[in-house]
Design a protein around this motif. Structure first.
Motif, PDB file in Angstrom:
ATOM      1  N   ASP A 333      37.299  37.599  34.250  1.00 16.57           N
ATOM      2  CA  ASP A 333      37.815  38.794  34.911  1.00 16.57           C
ATOM      3  C   ASP A 333      39.236  38.616  35.448  1.00 16.57           C
ATOM      4  O   ASP A 333      39.726  39.446  36.214  1.00 16.57           O
ATOM      5  CB  ASP A 333      36.879  39.194  36.062  1.00 16.57           C
ATOM      6  N   SER A 334      39.885  37.543  35.040  1.00 15.92           N
ATOM      7  CA  SER A 334      41.252  37.293  35.514  1.00 15.92           C
ATOM      8  C   SER A 334      42.303  37.944  34.618  1.00 15.92           C
ATOM      9  O   SER A 334      43.496  37.772  34.832  1.00 15.92           O
ATOM     10  CB  SER A 334      41.509  35.782  35.589  1.00 15.92           C
ATOM     11  N   ASN A 363      38.176  45.326  32.933  1.00 16.86           N
ATOM     12  CA  ASN A 363      39.469  45.526  33.595  1.00 16.86           C
ATOM     13  C   ASN A 363      40.438  46.258  32.664  1.00 16.86           C
ATOM     14  O   ASN A 363      41.425  45.705  32.189  1.00 16.86           O
ATOM     15  CB  ASN A 363      40.088  44.184  34.002  1.00 16.86           C
ATOM     16  N   GLY A 618      35.449  47.665  36.157  1.00 16.80           N
ATOM     17  CA  GLY A 618      36.569  46.753  36.348  1.00 16.80           C
ATOM     18  C   GLY A 618      37.577  47.268  37.360  1.00 16.80           C
ATOM     19  O   GLY A 618      37.322  48.216  38.113  1.00 16.80           O
ATOM     20  N   LEU A 619      38.758  46.632  37.335  1.00 18.33           N
ATOM     21  CA  LEU A 619      39.822  46.964  38.281  1.00 18.33           C
ATOM     22  C   LEU A 619      40.645  48.144  37.782  1.00 18.33           C
ATOM     23  O   LEU A 619      40.942  48.248  36.590  1.00 18.33           O
ATOM     24  CB  LEU A 619      40.761  45.766  38.455  1.00 18.33           C
ATOM     25  N   ARG A 620      41.065  48.987  38.711  1.00 17.91           N
ATOM     26  CA  ARG A 620      42.033  50.028  38.408  1.00 17.91           C
ATOM     27  C   ARG A 620      43.439  49.420  38.508  1.00 17.91           C
ATOM     28  O   ARG A 620      43.607  48.346  39.098  1.00 17.91           O
ATOM     29  CB  ARG A 620      41.916  51.169  39.408  1.00 17.91           C
ATOM     30  N   ASN A 623      44.459  48.217  41.850  1.00 15.78           N
ATOM     31  CA  ASN A 623      43.612  47.076  42.227  1.00 15.78           C
ATOM     32  C   ASN A 623      44.047  45.826  41.470  1.00 15.78           C
ATOM     33  O   ASN A 623      43.959  44.709  42.000  1.00 15.78           O
ATOM     34  CB  ASN A 623      42.147  47.348  41.934  1.00 15.78           C
ATOM     35  N   GLU A 626      46.793  44.307  43.373  1.00 16.57           N
ATOM     36  CA  GLU A 626      46.279  43.588  44.550  1.00 16.57           C
ATOM     37  C   GLU A 626      45.698  42.235  44.129  1.00 16.57           C
ATOM     38  O   GLU A 626      45.933  41.212  44.779  1.00 16.57           O
ATOM     39  CB  GLU A 626      45.196  44.417  45.247  1.00 16.57           C
ATOM     40  N   ALA A 627      44.936  42.272  43.031  1.00 13.51           N
ATOM     41  CA  ALA A 627      44.300  41.031  42.571  1.00 13.51           C
ATOM     42  C   ALA A 627      45.344  40.040  42.052  1.00 13.51           C
ATOM     43  O   ALA A 627      45.170  38.816  42.187  1.00 13.51           O
ATOM     44  CB  ALA A 627      43.274  41.354  41.478  1.00 13.51           C
ATOM     45  N   ASP A 630      46.677  38.281  45.014  1.00 18.16           N
ATOM     46  CA  ASP A 630      45.804  37.276  45.646  1.00 18.16           C
ATOM     47  C   ASP A 630      45.444  36.146  44.672  1.00 18.16           C
ATOM     48  O   ASP A 630      44.682  35.240  45.018  1.00 18.16           O
ATOM     49  CB  ASP A 630      44.556  37.921  46.264  1.00 18.16           C
ATOM     50  N   SER A 632      43.781  36.211  41.776  1.00 18.55           N
ATOM     51  CA  SER A 632      42.550  36.270  40.982  1.00 18.55           C
ATOM     52  C   SER A 632      42.739  37.038  39.683  1.00 18.55           C
ATOM     53  O   SER A 632      41.807  37.171  38.893  1.00 18.55           O
ATOM     54  CB  SER A 632      41.413  36.903  41.802  1.00 18.55           C
ATOM     55  N   PHE A 633      43.921  37.543  39.457  1.00 14.79           N
ATOM     56  CA  PHE A 633      44.224  38.301  38.234  1.00 14.79           C
ATOM     57  C   PHE A 633      45.541  37.755  37.693  1.00 14.79           C
ATOM     58  O   PHE A 633      46.575  37.825  38.344  1.00 14.79           O
ATOM     59  CB  PHE A 633      44.331  39.788  38.581  1.00 14.79           C
TER      60      PHE A 633
END
Lengths: 948, 72
Positions: A333-334, A363, A618-620, A623, A626-627, A630, A632-633
């Protein structure tokens, strides 16, 4: 002049009962109301004509189309005479031929044979030649140049007007009025001094002309002509395709001469555009072959390195290895991907498939996130389908048209022309917009109500309108009882009837006088056919989804859904916003708007794709940022989307993009986002590939390859190669096979195929067993979700507030000649009309700040600041400023905030509190940007596998 | 994930559902919205934030997050 091979029928179609008559011995059956000219043309017995064309009402001035009718005296004009049962018509006789020759010779006396740059395209010279005329008995000039002594007007970048070639047939003037609705052209003078005049006898570029091109298409001679035709020969090929600009999705015919597009002409059989186009679609296609096109793959290890040109294999393999490395280290999920509303349905479908099946994550998101995601949410929840309810032609049956947060003449000009036609025929108009958009008052169109609300108060206005409808007994109770949920209706009714929602209570919030709201509500509710059209001025708010639901509530309560002439119609910003959403681009939905957590739906995709799929949404896009920040993406594949320019709060976006370890961009130009990319995969324009687009009326239309891809591969082929390199096989031979897969997996598309689209011209989904030819009007008889559901839509003020530090509200929009972030239109001569973004400010606000027209002003918000040149105008109200966002050097999104819609995270572009002050010059970053030249890539070796 | 931003997002969702007269329905509206649209990192972060006290959350948002299924 018409598109290659077009058979013009002379007058528009009629729709009466069938009438049978005899034309030159042939039995012809046509609808009553049809002209003899059209009936004859339909029977391949074309009557000669000069002032008639089938997009315009008959005019009857040229006297060339005379015919004989048994039992009638004289020689009636076939364009103005309607057919009648049993009528016997002769289109050819010695007497007719003699009269026609005489008339044609008079024309030729002012327009000598051989005058036009290309006589074979001149209807007059062709017709005269067919009548054996080589010169006129009536004398006149030997060449056209000796005729009027008027200089050629070449001011417009795309066409020129040569008065010497004009035969004053008025087709251009009528096209400007009837087709476009701008009324920029007139016939000035009398008799032999008559001439076509743009505005007050001004050069076309300086006149009110909007350069739609309807006049040049209507012109029967070379008087009004595309400049491109002056050098290009006759086209060898004509390819019908679909425009890649706005969500109207005009059907266009690309004429090809010697392997290059020589002209773009609207398809007269196009259902969306009905034979019309705008300055962008008709003319601004030159970007496709602009020198800035990137045609070779590029890679670099770090975003501070220079680009290196590599082969396709190397670029694809590098991208795939990076994504694999990142997923191995940070988890599957990265990484993620973004689909594009500029790309085809098939390309969009493949990108989301790659993300879900090859990356193994959901994602995936699309640029529709930042424009119409609230439309999908709001309409799905209230009515059951994430799409507009009508086809464009429905507006011709509307009695009251409501335009909310949209400026169709600027952003959807071809539909605006259709809307204006209906308004000129008597429909009423309500405009809800902070700005006096052109529709508020333009030639022969004036809004009955302009609710000039403060930015950010849409929901307060829609609730106030609903309050009037409910409290004054204007609801359609039978309709509601039959078609809507009783409980939700009662709850909503009680809510809007509360005096806190009255126009009087809302007036201090919205800035709109209560009596205007009351009048507009009564007008809409009493219709009888009320149609709502809205744009990004509805969706791009912190309450965007609430407003869409509020609109749906109002339409359901007044019975304005489920038939022609009514409805709720989002005007989509980009060519394939609807399609990209339909194709499963959102992180929580598969194609057809079905949640990924639905086991049975997911099982159908798993069976077809032969891979387990994640049940977790998944992420928008926001988002993902944001990830990324941090950690994680770490990896992103972006097809055809410039996040760094189009998304709000630029500094936040670029910080996130900078944090990625692998950013793969697929685009036709180096864009702002590419500055943060590690792999650049060249993209293709709409002219270089096959596929489909879906427009704002759910119409699926074919995109057909006109020229070969400049980079060697269509976008869908590149996605396929990337997927294969990732280890997930994709082996489509043609986009039609991708559409077959879409149809197999998507209930609203089961009846769609390329064969059917080609046969029908276009298809509006749903297209399935229940609606094999598609669905022009939705929710007929019942709503897709069953019973329509009302939602309580309380007004919640945005977090973005004016203060003494930021006392003005900035809102944004588009201008006619430019498109979105300008990547395409900035690379065309459209710059002649709009070469920079400007800040509109009211005279009072300007005076208070000592600002004069044309000054540079600093615009500062809580997010950032930029400098724009100012335009002082009363189009904006005191306290409100406005700008377009077509030029990256304007930095409009440096000042927009990251406030967003509560339901979808669609950014609140339309409301930003700012201060405006006079400054001496652009900001330092803008000056640096202006001075900077783009660095050319370092060439390492020639690509070996490029088939182009 | 920026928890402050997630708190703001949760509160915005709650502000929509707060107009629902039945508070249980409002809380369920917020819960199901977050469960259906928020990615698991976001859900995990907001649940963790609540576990640490949930500062900044409005009552409806807080009640909804209490009912979220923990992220595996």
């Amino acid at each position: 002049m018409y598109a290659k091979d077009y058979h013009d029928l002379g007058t528009p179609a009629a729709h009466g009962q069938s009438v049978t008559l005899d034309i030159d011995g042939a039995t012809v059956t046509v609808p009553a109301g049809t002209s003899i000219m059209r009936a004859a043309a339909l029977a391949d017995r074309d009557v000669p004509k000069l002032c008639a064309t089938d997009t315009l009402k008959h005019f009857g001035s040229c006297r060339v189309c005379l015919v004989e009718i048994e039992g009638r005296k004289g020689f009636p004009a076939s364009c103005t005479t309607e057919v009648a049962a049993g009528m016997k018509v002769r289109t050819q006789s010695e007497a007719l031929a003699k009269m026609r020759r005489g008339v044609l010779e008079l024309y030729v006396s002012e327009h000598p044979m051989g005058s036009c740059p290309d006589s074979s395209r001149c209807e007059l010279e062709t017709l005269a030649g067919e009548h054996g005329i080589t010169q006129s008995r009536f004398g006149g000039p030997k060449t056209a140049r000796a005729h009027t002594h008027q200089p050629v007007d070449a001011s417009n970048p795309y066409f020129r007007f040569d008065n010497d070639l004009c035969i004053v047939c008025s087709r251009c003037v009528r096209a400007c009025e009837e087709t476009q609705g701008t009324f920029a052209l007139t016939i000035e003078g009398r008799g032999l001094e008559s001439r076509v005049s743009a505005s007050q006898n001004q050069p076309f570029l300086e006149s009110e002309c909007v350069s739609c091109g309807a006049c040049i298409e209507a012109c029967p001679t070379g008087a009004l002509m595309e400049k491109s035709l002056l050098t290009a020969g006759l086209p060898q090929q004509a390819v019908t395709t679909t425009c890649a600009y706005c969500g109207v999705g005009c059907s266009l015919v690309a004429e090809v001469t010697d392997g290059a597009v020589s002209r773009m002409v609207p398809n007269r059989d196009g259902r969306a555009n009905q034979g019309h186009a705008c300055v962008k679609g008709r003319f601004a296609y030159g970007y496709a072959t602009h020198a800035d096109r990137v045609t070779k793959p590029l890679i670099r290890k770090s975003i501070t390195d220079e680009w290196t040109e590599v082969s396709w294999d190397e670029a694809i393999n590098y991208a795939a290895s990076e994504f694999k490395r990142i997923q191995a280290r940070y988890g599957k999920d990265s990484v993620g991907g973004i689909t594009s509303s500029r790309c085809t349905n098939e390309e969009t479908f493949l990108v989301q498939k790659l993300v879900r099946a090859a990356f193994g994550t959901n994602n995936v998101d699309t640029c529709a996130r930042v424009c119409h995601s609230p439309t999908g949410y709001g309409l799905k929840h209230t009515m059951g389908e994430s799409a507009g309810t009508q086809e464009f032609v429905s507006v011709q049956h509307a009695d009251v048209i409501v335009v909310i947060g949209a400026s169709p003449t600027e952003a959807h000009p071809v539909f605006a022309s259709q809307m204006k036609r209906r308004l000129r025929a008597g429909a009423k108009l309500i405009v809800v917009d902070p700005r006096a958009i052109p529709l508020v008052k333009s030639p022969h169109v004036e809004a009955d109500y302009h609710l000039r609300l403060l930015p950010g108060t849409n929901v307060a206005v829609i609730n106030a309108l609903a309050h009037v409808v409910v409290t004054e007994g204007l609801t359609k109770d039978d309709y509601i009882a039959e078609r809507c949920e009783r409980e939700s209706y009662e709850k909503w009714k009680k809510f809007v009837a509360d005096p806190i929602n009255s126009p009087e209570a809302m007036e201090p919030i919205t800035g709109v006088k209560a009596e205007l709201v009351r009048g507009a509500a009564r007008l809409y509710a009493k219709g009888p056919n009320g149609a709502i059209y809205y744009g990004l001025g509805v969706t791009e708010h912190s309450q965007g989804s609430t407003m869409v639901m509020g609109i749906a509530n109002l339409a359901m309560a007044t019975g304005n859904l489920g038939r022609e002439g009514v409805g709720v119609s989002p005007l989509r910003g980009q060519n394939n916003v609807q399609g990209s959403c339909d194709m499963g681009s959102f992180p929580h939905e598969f194609s057809g708007y079905r949640h990924v957590s639905d086991d049975s739906v997911r099982a159908t995709f798993e069976a077809m794709w032969k891979v387990p799929l994640s049940p977790e949404q998944g992420l928008r896009i926001p988002n993902m940022f944001e990830a990324a920040l941090d950690g994680s993406f770490r990896g992103m594949y972006i097809q055809g989307e410039d996040l760094a320019q189009s998304d709000p709060n630029t500094s936040h976006v670029t910080a996130a993009l900078s944090a990625l370890e692998c950013l793969v961009i697929q685009d036709i130009f180096h864009n702002e986002t590419a500055k943060f990319a590690h792999v650049f995969l060249p993209g293709t324009s709409f002219l270089e590939k096959d596929g489909t687009f879906t427009n704002a009326e759910r119409r699926i239309s074919r995109v057909r390859k006109v020229i070969e891809p400049l980079c060697g591969y269509a976008d869908w082929e590149v996605t396929m190669r990337l997927s294969n390199a990732l280890g997930y096989p994709m082996n489509y031979r043609h986009p039609s096979e991708i559409m077959d897969e879409i149809a197999a997996l998507t209930p609203t598309f089961t009846g769609v195929s390329y064969e059917k689209i080609d046969r029908l011209g276009s298809i509006q989904w749903p297209c399935n067993d229940q609606a094999p030819a598609g669905t022009p009007t939705m929710h007929v008889g019942t709503f897709v979700r069953g019973k329509g559901k009302f939602y309580v839509t309380a007004y919640v003020p945005t977090h973005e507030r004016t203060t003494s530090k930021y006392p003005l509200l900035l809102t944004t929009g588009r201008i006619l000649s430019q498109y979105n972030v300008g990547a395409q239109t900035r690379r065309t001569p459209n710059l002649a009309w709009h070469s920079e973004d400007r800040l509109e400010i009211h005279p009072h606000d300007a005076e208070a700040r000592g600002i004069e027209h044309g000054d540079w002003v600093g615009v500062t918000s809580r997010a950032g600041d930029t400098v724009l040149r100012v335009e002082i105008t009363e189009r904006v109200a005191p306290g409100v400023v406005y700008t377009t966002f077509h030029f990256p050097e304007s930095g409009a999104n440096l000042i927009t905030t990251d406030n967003s819609d509560w339901a979808t995270n669609c950014p609140e572009y339309k409301v930003t509190a700012v201060q405006v002050v006079k400054v001496a010059q652009p900001a330092a970053w803008q000056q640096r940007r202006q001075a900077a030249k783009p660095a050319s890539p370092r060439k390492r070796r020639a690509p070996m596998d490029n088939p182009a | 994930m920026d928890v402050e931003h997630l708190v703001s997002m949760a509160n915005d969702i709650a502000a929509f559902f707060d107009s629902e007269p039945d508070k249980a329905v409002a809380v369920e509206g917020v819960r199901s919205h977050i469960a259906r649209y928020w990615e698991k990192r976001m859900r995990g972060a907001i649940i963790e934030h609540l576990r640490k006290g949930g500062s900044g959350l409005t009552p409806t948002a807080r009640s909804a997050i209490e009912k979220l299924v923990p992220v595996a």
